[in-house]
Structures are given as C-alpha cells and as structure tokens.
Enzyme design. Structure first.
Site, mmCIF file in Angstrom:
data_model
loop_
_atom_site.group_PDB
_atom_site.id
_atom_site.type_symbol
_atom_site.label_atom_id
_atom_site.label_comp_id
_atom_site.label_asym_id
_atom_site.label_seq_id
_atom_site.Cartn_x
_atom_site.Cartn_y
_atom_site.Cartn_z
ATOM 1 N N LYS A 1 127.094 82.525 106.507
ATOM 2 C CA LYS A 1 127.264 83.640 107.439
ATOM 3 C C LYS A 1 126.704 84.912 106.796
ATOM 4 O O LYS A 1 127.085 85.258 105.672
ATOM 5 C CB LYS A 1 128.751 83.802 107.725
HETATM 6 C C1 E4P Z 1 133.839 85.764 113.693
HETATM 7 O O1 E4P Z 1 133.197 84.929 113.085
HETATM 8 C C2 E4P Z 1 134.772 86.709 113.066
HETATM 9 O O2 E4P Z 1 135.363 86.065 111.972
HETATM 10 C C3 E4P Z 1 135.896 87.119 113.984
HETATM 11 O O3 E4P Z 1 135.769 86.547 115.256
HETATM 12 C C4 E4P Z 1 136.203 88.574 113.977
HETATM 13 O O4 E4P Z 1 137.273 88.821 114.848
HETATM 14 P P1 E4P Z 1 138.098 90.194 114.826
HETATM 15 O O5 E4P Z 1 137.248 91.264 115.427
HETATM 16 O O6 E4P Z 1 139.313 89.913 115.655
HETATM 17 O O7 E4P Z 1 138.410 90.472 113.377
#
Ligand code: E4P
Length: 217
Positions: free
Chosen positions: A83
C-alpha cells in the site's frame, strides 16, 4: 463485490473469514498502532489466515525508501498488496513494484485525477476514502461514481476499492455504483445483517412456536 476487512485484529478477521465474508484485508499505520502488534508479525499472521490480498502500507516518503520498504513487505507472503500513498513518490513506487509483478494498493485517494494517475502507474487497487470526504462536507460517493465512469470509459483495469467506509449505507451505495471492492471495519460488516423487521418477525415466530408446545430436537 469483494469484501475486505479494514483491521489488523486477528480475532475479528478470523470470525468473519470463517463465514466466508473475507476476500481480503486492509491495514494502515493507524490500524497497526491500534492492534499493538509488530507490523511484520501481525501481517504474516493475517496472510496465513486469509487467501486474498492483504494490504500492508509503506511509511517512507521518498520513492527509493518506499520501494525498499515495499519489497520487504512483499516478502512476507505472496498475497501481500503493497500500500502506497497517492503522492508522486507513491506513484513511482507503484510503477516500479507493479512492473515487478507485485500487487499495489494506492491509498489516500481523494480525486478522480489522482485515480487516473494510479491506474496509469499500474495500481492493482485504488482506494478512494469516502468517509473522510463526508467528514469535510463533500460527497464521498460522488468520487466513487466518477472514478467508475472514467475507468469504464477507458478500460482501466485497476480495481476500485471503496475505503474509509463508516456506515452500512456506504456499502449499499458502493455496490449500486459498482465499486469492485469495499473495505470496512468488522463492526460495519456485521451490521449489514441487522434489520428491525427481522428482529420483530423472529420475536413473533418464537412466541407462536412456544405456544405450540412442540420441539424440533
Ligand atoms: C483503507 O484502506 C483505510 O485503511 C481505511 O479505510 C481508512 O478509514 P478511516 O478513514 O475510517 O480511517
């Protein structure tokens, strides 16, 4: 539609995985902090548990270091998706690693233009953050719809991974629009089963059943 679970909590992943609800997992530095676990150890455990892609995020900000981190994370297991954030360094990392055959998830996407760049850099997944756009009074779902249209216009194969999902309606709307994947916290996925008429109907059936005096077992 694929369901990814947005957590690094092993027990929560295992519970949903046993029900066939887990097509993959996403983690990020905040979720690793929340788990209290070592990133390499917990990511390995998740990869052993789940067959699908498991996103593990780099934390360097320069491309050279990001690429090195990505290669190290990729060695954890064959189902790692590295990622990277949607910066120029992240896009460079995406291009390098995807050319090497590595799955890459480009995260922190907040615009259609960013999603176009990620697709051109060979991203396996693009992660538009719905909830964080809603938080600043924009409509996160509009972004999912725009990216869907643009990707379809040009046949981009990058999968749209609707992220930052906070509500069950985000799941329904993502499905309607045609997001390829949603990633949601375990609590949101479990809430998808809830309906007050299901609870009410079951209460009535059980009350009537008790009056019959019968038993099945
Ligand atoms: C996605 O890969 C992220 O880890 C996640 O969805 C972020 O979510 P949040 O905005 O609730 O922290």
């Amino acid at each position: 539609m694929k369901f990814f679970v947005d957590t690094a909590e092993i027990d929560a992943i295992a519970e949903l995985n046993d029900l066939g609800m887990v097509d993959g997992v996403t983690t990020n530095p905040s979720l690793i902090l929340k788990s209290g676990r070592d990133i390499l150890e917990v990511t390995k455990e998740i990869c052993d548990l789940v067959d699908g892609p498991v996103s593990a995020e780099v934390v360097a900000t320069e491309a050279e270091d990001m690429i090195a981190e990505g290669r190290k994370l990729a060695k954890i297991a064959p189902n790692i998706a590295v990622k990277v954030p949607l910066t120029w360094a992240g896009l460079k990392t995406c291009k390098t690693l995807s050319d090497e055959g590595q799955m890459v998830n480009v995260t922190l996407c907040f615009s259609t233009n960013q999603a176009i760049l990620a697709a051109k850099a060979g991203a396996t997944f693009i992660s538009p953050f719905i909830g964080r756009l809603d938080d600043i009074n924009l409509d996160g779902m509009d972004l999912i719809a725009d990216i869907r249209q643009v990707y379809d216009n040009y046949g981009f194969e990058t999968e749209i991974l609707a992220a930052s999902i906070r509500t069950v309606n985000h799941v329904t709307d993502s499905a309607r629009i045609g997001a390829d994947v949603i990633t949601a916290p375990p609590a949101v996925i479990k809430k998808l089963a809830d309906h007050p008429l299901t609870d009410k109907g079951l209460e009535t059936f059980l009350a009537d059943w008790a009056k019959t005096g019968q038993k099945i077992l």
